[in-house]
Design a protein around this motif. Structure first.
Motif, PDB file in Angstrom:
ATOM      1  N   ILE A  19      -4.001   0.675  -3.108  1.00  0.00           N
ATOM      2  CA  ILE A  19      -3.979  -0.682  -2.549  1.00  0.00           C
ATOM      3  C   ILE A  19      -4.006  -1.675  -3.709  1.00  0.00           C
ATOM      4  CG2 ILE A  19      -5.139  -2.335  -1.042  1.00  0.00           C
ATOM      5  CD1 ILE A  19      -6.371  -0.001   0.432  1.00  0.00           C
ATOM      6  N   LYS A  73     -10.156  -1.309   5.133  1.00  0.00           N
ATOM      7  CA  LYS A  73      -9.095  -0.303   5.156  1.00  0.00           C
ATOM      8  C   LYS A  73      -9.681   1.094   5.353  1.00  0.00           C
ATOM      9  CE  LYS A  73      -5.311  -0.493   4.659  1.00  0.00           C
ATOM     10  NZ  LYS A  73      -4.228  -0.461   5.654  1.00  0.00           N
ATOM     11  N   GLU A  84       0.829  -1.195   0.000  1.00  0.00           N
ATOM     12  CA  GLU A  84       0.000   0.000   0.000  1.00  0.00           C
ATOM     13  C   GLU A  84       0.875   1.261   0.000  1.00  0.00           C
ATOM     14  OE1 GLU A  84      -3.485  -2.231   2.613  1.00  0.00           O
ATOM     15  OE2 GLU A  84      -2.362  -0.565   3.491  1.00  0.00           O
TER      16      GLU A  84
END
Length: 778
Positions: A442, A453, A428
């Protein structure tokens, strides 16, 4: 301390021993038996002591000289064996054993081992010997030595003895001595690379005394004058002791002494350069002693040769000094080149870092994100995986920035960046897009992973921020786009994520949305409509922020800053609508309106007595690149009657990315018209130093993001210092924006910055407030 005591004891022992030997020979010179026994005893003791010292050196030390000490020890051992054999034959067998020839062979073996030791040493330092000058120097010196040896030793020995075997044994003394002499000369010239100064002194002295002692012995033998207790025997003992003493003073890595040798090398340089000429000198003296009565001219020849020799030696000394000066100059040059190279590499690394990182937060910037998205999408095409692009905007960040100041806003941005970095996983990336917008990438994402997330981001950023004693609360609005469904490049993903984020803001902020095709673009369309109506209704006004000269603290200019008095919203800052005006093309009519109003205000202030004031107007890249830009500017100047000399057009670094020749032509026309040109936000965009020197620029404007961190970041301070230095070199003026405290002002004064603007002096003011301020400072 033990070594010091050993060296001191050895030196004292040698002095006492040599004196005792001389006294013994003098006292018992008429008693042959005691003289013989004493001479042998002294030699045996000297040999044993010296062998012990050399073997100890061989065992203790490592390196290039290790085997050298072994062969020296073997040479003295050979001499000791020869002495013992001779003593056994002399005192026990009473010359009946016939061992004299065997003893002589061991004595000759001493010089043989010495010669081998010197060959080993020369092999180690051969890189210093492979020069024509050294080779010729050795030939000159040895030719004289061989000549004298032939005259006084070798030829008389050949004439004296008829037996070939005996001649060979006798001849080996002067021949091997000549070989040792070559080694001694080589050792004297180049031994500083291996031995310390004292070690070299003892070695050279010991070997030379050995050669002198052998020469005396051969000469006495030739003239049938040799007997036990002759003068050469103390010389043999002294030679053996000095060679052994050199082992005591030897160290494996004489770095300190080597440096001392280097600094004191001139003390022995004259002697070293004189070596090849000494042989010529002595041969000339010998020839003169033979011929000066018969041929007086040889005296003049000798004087001429002597003067030539002296001149040559001093020439060599001068050449050596020049070579040393050149070497020192080269060393200094290499050091300076290395320093400059290191600084250049550091500067390049800093510039490369700045090209891909945000100066406020230290996070990667939009350019870096574009590169990473391209790589991620290419990888996703191969693996058939999705890539998620998350865009977040900080709600009400503008209010915090305006109420507390930019320094608080910057610290808040840094803290948000840290929290985002702390929740990252290996695949990421987080970057700061600009303003209060951040983006996350991501890879190998699925919807559940993305939602988890985003929820984590919301929870993390909602916490309290303690900034300089203030407890701040801030929330994010988050929009998500998924590749390849929503786009295959940054522009497409950013637009879709931005649309989803606007949906969040419409619903009350502090949440997230994942883009879908049903999402309406109404907010954006509504903003465009409001902007067009704002133009029609004259809702856009100008505020002015003073620019101060650091030389006299006077107001020398004002920057025109656009504000939108939007009904129902109050005063809207340009950061909230200018990006959209550039995307929609509305920046062209708005920018024209700004320039018109600024020129009209310049004329009005001149009539009120505020002359000599320049007004800076921001020109967008889209405006500048438009085909009718020059015509539009000319028309405004004609209509308003403004003096272009007091109007400064602020352009951005992005013009370096456009058609350079066309841009240069436009800038040149503007300069001919009388406008001043400034480059705004320098250091934050695409900087082409090659073209910067060609642009007709009057002023560089350092972006506030650098100024705000000069107190805390040495790198940012170095960048500001470098910009000022470069601008001065190009004959540009420098102005710094965003100056908020005295420390920043003092720093700018210390590096020679010309002007500043910022909250330290004044916030952007309305026309009326600006006139009040200027009147009060008259």
């Amino acid at each position: 301390m033990y070594i010091f005591r050993t060296k001191r004891f050895a030196c004292s022992f040698i002095v006492v021993f040599i004196l005792s030997n001389f006294l013994w020979n003098i006292v018992f010179r008429n008693k042959q038996a005691l003289l013989d026994w004493g001479g042998v005893t002294f030699q045996i003791i000297a040999c044993c002591a010296s062998i012990g010292w050399l073997i100890s050196t061989f065992l203790k030390h490592k390196g290039t000289a290790k085997s050298f000490w072994l062969y020296l020890g073997l040479g003295i051992l050979s001499y000791l064996i020869g002495t013992l054999i001779w003593s056994f034959n002399e005192f026990i067998l009473n010359h009946s054993g016939g061992l004299d020839k065997l003893a002589e062979k061991f004595w000759i073996g001493q010089n043989g081992f010495y010669f081998i030791a010197l060959l080993v040493l020369m092999n180690k330092i051969k890189s210093n010997l492979l020069t024509v000058r050294f080779f010729l120097d050795m030939l000159i010196a040895m030719s004289a030595a061989i000549t004298f040896s032939w005259l006084f030793l070798i030829n008389p020995l050949l004439n004296q003895h008829a037996t070939i075997t005996f001649n060979i044994v006798e001849l080996l003394y002067p021949i091997l001595d000549l070989g040792v002499l070559i080694g001694v000369l080589s050792l004297f010239i180049v031994s500083n690379n291996i031995f310390s100064r004292k070690t070299t002194l003892f070695l050279v002295s010991g070997l030379l005394i050995q050669i002198i002692a052998d020469t005396i012995f051969s000469y006495l033998k030739v003239n049938n004058l040799y007997s036990v207790g002759s003068i050469n025997e103390p010389f043999w003992i002294l030679s053996i002791f000095l060679i052994g003493l050199s082992g005591i003073y030897h160290v494996s890595f004489p770095n300190k002494e080597s440096s001392i040798n280097h600094t004191k090398r001139n003390e022995s340089l004259f002697l070293k350069l004189s070596i090849p000429y000494l042989g010529v000198f002595f041969l000339s003296i010998y020839v003169i002693s033979l011929l000066y009565k018969t041929y007086p001219v040889v005296v003049g020849l000798f004087v001429s040769i002597l003067l030539v020799i002296l001149r040559q030696i001093f020439t060599l000394l001068e050449n050596d000094k020049l070579v040393n000066d050149l070497n020192n100059l080269n060393e200094d040059l290499e050091v300076k080149v290395k320093e400059r190279t290191d600084k250049l590499v550091e500067t390049i690394n800093s510039m490369e870092y700045l090209a891909y990182h945000d100066v406020v937060t230290g996070l990667p910037n939009r350019r870096y994100m574009e590169k990473r998205i391209s790589q991620a999408i290419n990888n996703a095409d191969t693996s058939q995986k999705q890539t998620a692009f998350i865009l977040l905007d900080l709600d009400r960040f503008k209010h915090i920035n305006d109420s507390l100041g930019h320094s608080y806003g910057d610290l808040l941005l840094k803290e948000v960046g840290k929290r985002l970095v702390n929740i990252l996983k290996p695949n990421e990336v987080v970057c700061r897009i600009g303003g209060d917008e951040y983006a996350l990438l991501i890879e190998n994402a699925d919807i559940r992973k993305v939602e988890k997330k985003v929820s984590n981001i919301l929870t993390t950023l909602r916490g309290i921020y303690n900034i300089k004693g203030f407890e701040l609360h801030i929330t994010p609005s988050i929009g998500v786009a998924i590749s390849p469904d929503h786009g295959r490049d940054m522009d497409a993903l950013l637009m879709k994520a931005d649309t989803a984020m606007y949906k969040v803001k419409e619903k009350g902020k502090n949440d997230y949305e994942i883009y879908n095709g049903a999402m309406s673009m109404e907010p954006i369309m509504k903003l465009e409509s409001s902007l067009r109506k704002g133009l029609e209704r004259d809702e856009f006004i100008l505020y002015y922020q003073p620019q101060i000269s650091l030389n006299n603290n006077k107001i020398v200019g004002l920057e025109a800053l656009l504000r939108w008095e939007r009904p129902g919203y109050g005063l809207v800052l340009p950061s909230d609508f200018i990006p959209f005006t550039e995307e929609s093309g509305l920046i062209l009519p708005i920018g024209e309106r700004v320039l018109y109003e600024a020129c009209k205000q310049s004329v009005a202030w001149k009539k009120k007595g505020f002359s000599e004031l320049r007004i800076a107007v921001n020109i967008s890249s889209l405006q500048f690149q438009h085909n009718n830009f020059i015509d539009m500017v000319s028309k405004i100047i004609k209509e308003t009657g403004a003096n272009p000399n007091y109007i400064e057009l602020e352009i951005t670094e992005s013009i370096a990315m456009g058609p350079i020749e066309k841009n240069l032509a436009k800038l040149s026309l503007l300069k001919q018209m009388g406008f001043q040109i400034a480059m705004d936000d320098f250091g934050t965009g695409y900087s082409s130093l090659h073209y910067l020197s060609k642009f007709p620029i009057d002023r560089l404007k350092i972006d506030r993001s650098f100024i705000s961190s000069v107190e805390k970041s040495e790198k940012d301070a170095a960048i500001v210092r470098l910009i000022v230095m470069m601008a001065k070199g190009l004959n540009f003026k420098v102005i710094a924006e965003g100056v908020e405290d005295e420390i920043q002002k003092s720093f700018l004064e210390s590096i020679g910055c010309d002007e500043l603007q910022g909250y330290l002096f004044s916030r952007p003011l309305s026309v009326e407030d600006c006139e009040i301020l200027m009147s009060s400072r008259r």
